[in-house]
Scaffold this motif. Structure first.
Motif, PDB file in Angstrom:
ATOM      1  N   TRP A   7     -70.948 -21.490 -22.615  1.00  0.00           N
ATOM      2  CA  TRP A   7     -70.414 -20.807 -23.788  1.00  0.00           C
ATOM      3  C   TRP A   7     -69.055 -21.334 -24.199  1.00  0.00           C
ATOM      4  O   TRP A   7     -68.617 -21.108 -25.320  1.00  0.00           O
ATOM      5  N   LEU A   8     -68.371 -21.994 -23.308  1.00  0.00           N
ATOM      6  CA  LEU A   8     -67.057 -22.558 -23.607  1.00  0.00           C
ATOM      7  C   LEU A   8     -67.149 -24.075 -23.462  1.00  0.00           C
ATOM      8  O   LEU A   8     -66.907 -24.622 -22.391  1.00  0.00           O
ATOM      9  N   PRO A   9     -67.490 -24.797 -24.537  1.00  0.00           N
ATOM     10  CA  PRO A   9     -67.704 -26.242 -24.410  1.00  0.00           C
ATOM     11  C   PRO A   9     -66.517 -27.004 -23.848  1.00  0.00           C
ATOM     12  O   PRO A   9     -66.680 -27.978 -23.136  1.00  0.00           O
ATOM     13  N   TRP A  10     -65.285 -26.561 -24.136  1.00  0.00           N
ATOM     14  CA  TRP A  10     -64.116 -27.276 -23.640  1.00  0.00           C
ATOM     15  C   TRP A  10     -63.874 -27.058 -22.162  1.00  0.00           C
ATOM     16  O   TRP A  10     -63.096 -27.736 -21.541  1.00  0.00           O
ATOM     17  N   ALA A  11     -64.564 -26.072 -21.563  1.00  0.00           N
ATOM     18  CA  ALA A  11     -64.385 -25.798 -20.137  1.00  0.00           C
ATOM     19  C   ALA A  11     -65.576 -26.268 -19.303  1.00  0.00           C
ATOM     20  O   ALA A  11     -65.584 -26.102 -18.100  1.00  0.00           O
ATOM     21  N   CYS A  12     -66.580 -26.821 -19.939  1.00  0.00           N
ATOM     22  CA  CYS A  12     -67.785 -27.258 -19.230  1.00  0.00           C
ATOM     23  C   CYS A  12     -67.660 -28.716 -18.794  1.00  0.00           C
ATOM     24  O   CYS A  12     -67.332 -29.573 -19.610  1.00  0.00           O
ATOM     25  N   PRO A  13     -67.912 -28.997 -17.534  1.00  0.00           N
ATOM     26  CA  PRO A  13     -67.842 -30.387 -17.083  1.00  0.00           C
ATOM     27  C   PRO A  13     -68.945 -31.219 -17.724  1.00  0.00           C
ATOM     28  O   PRO A  13     -70.050 -30.757 -17.934  1.00  0.00           O
ATOM     29  N   GLY A  14     -68.603 -32.449 -18.072  1.00  0.00           N
ATOM     30  CA  GLY A  14     -69.582 -33.365 -18.624  1.00  0.00           C
ATOM     31  C   GLY A  14     -69.841 -33.206 -20.114  1.00  0.00           C
ATOM     32  O   GLY A  14     -70.723 -33.830 -20.653  1.00  0.00           O
ATOM     33  N   ARG A  15     -69.093 -32.368 -20.780  1.00  0.00           N
ATOM     34  CA  ARG A  15     -69.279 -32.162 -22.213  1.00  0.00           C
ATOM     35  C   ARG A  15     -67.969 -32.354 -22.944  1.00  0.00           C
ATOM     36  O   ARG A  15     -66.911 -31.973 -22.466  1.00  0.00           O
ATOM     37  N   GLY A  16     -68.023 -32.891 -24.113  1.00  0.00           N
ATOM     38  CA  GLY A  16     -66.836 -33.022 -24.939  1.00  0.00           C
ATOM     39  C   GLY A  16     -65.924 -34.149 -24.484  1.00  0.00           C
ATOM     40  O   GLY A  16     -66.216 -34.901 -23.558  1.00  0.00           O
ATOM     41  N   ARG A  17     -64.791 -34.223 -25.149  1.00  0.00           N
ATOM     42  CA  ARG A  17     -63.795 -35.248 -24.827  1.00  0.00           C
ATOM     43  C   ARG A  17     -62.966 -34.821 -23.624  1.00  0.00           C
ATOM     44  O   ARG A  17     -62.860 -33.641 -23.306  1.00  0.00           O
ATOM     45  N   ALA A  18     -62.346 -35.800 -22.993  1.00  0.00           N
ATOM     46  CA  ALA A  18     -61.500 -35.515 -21.825  1.00  0.00           C
ATOM     47  C   ALA A  18     -60.321 -34.637 -22.219  1.00  0.00           C
ATOM     48  O   ALA A  18     -59.916 -33.752 -21.456  1.00  0.00           O
ATOM     49  N   SER A  19     -59.782 -34.842 -23.420  1.00  0.00           N
ATOM     50  CA  SER A  19     -58.639 -34.022 -23.850  1.00  0.00           C
ATOM     51  C   SER A  19     -59.052 -32.562 -24.032  1.00  0.00           C
ATOM     52  O   SER A  19     -58.281 -31.653 -23.724  1.00  0.00           O
ATOM     53  N   ASP A  20     -60.277 -32.331 -24.502  1.00  0.00           N
ATOM     54  CA  ASP A  20     -60.767 -30.958 -24.643  1.00  0.00           C
ATOM     55  C   ASP A  20     -60.934 -30.302 -23.278  1.00  0.00           C
ATOM     56  O   ASP A  20     -60.600 -29.138 -23.090  1.00  0.00           O
ATOM     57  N   LEU A  21     -61.435 -31.068 -22.333  1.00  0.00           N
ATOM     58  CA  LEU A  21     -61.605 -30.557 -20.975  1.00  0.00           C
ATOM     59  C   LEU A  21     -60.251 -30.215 -20.357  1.00  0.00           C
ATOM     60  O   LEU A  21     -60.072 -29.147 -19.775  1.00  0.00           O
ATOM     61  N   LEU A  22     -59.293 -31.109 -20.513  1.00  0.00           N
ATOM     62  CA  LEU A  22     -57.954 -30.869 -19.979  1.00  0.00           C
ATOM     63  C   LEU A  22     -57.322 -29.641 -20.625  1.00  0.00           C
ATOM     64  O   LEU A  22     -56.754 -28.786 -19.943  1.00  0.00           O
TER      65      LEU A  22
END
Length: 98
Positions: A7-22
């Motif tokens: 439900w939170l794409p920026w918090a899911c591993p393997g999805r989105g850009r690295a900056s979004d994950l960070l």
């Protein structure tokens, strides 16, 4: 096996850009720090030329300088020099010209 929904794409591993994950990880840690009460201990140095962020580990949460020897000393020295300069100027203006 069905794919896991995230439900939170920026918090899911393997999805989105690295900056979004960070960004997501940082927001989660900020939220956790607010929950457990350590957020108020994260501070910015009061020396305008320093701008370092530090974690205040003092007993009463009163630390204001990143490095007391460097930041506080430099700021106190600048204040002292300004006071001395102002005192010299006021002494000159008080002297009687005649």
């Amino acid at each position: 096996m069905a794919p896991t929904r995230c439900w939170l794409p920026w918090a899911c591993p393997g999805r989105g850009r690295a900056s979004d994950l960070l960004r997501g990880r940082v927001l989660i840690e900020m939220y956790n720090a607010q929950l457990i009460g350590t957020w108020r201990r994260l501070k910015v140095c009061h020396n305008a030329r320093c701008h370092e962020v530090f974690f205040d580990q003092s007993k009463n949460n009163s630390r204001t300088w990143f490095d007391t020897a460097a930041c506080a000393n430099a700021l106190n020295l600048r204040a002292y020099r300004e006071r001395r300069k102002a005192a010299r100027f006021s002494d000159l203006s008080e002297r009687d010209p005649g």
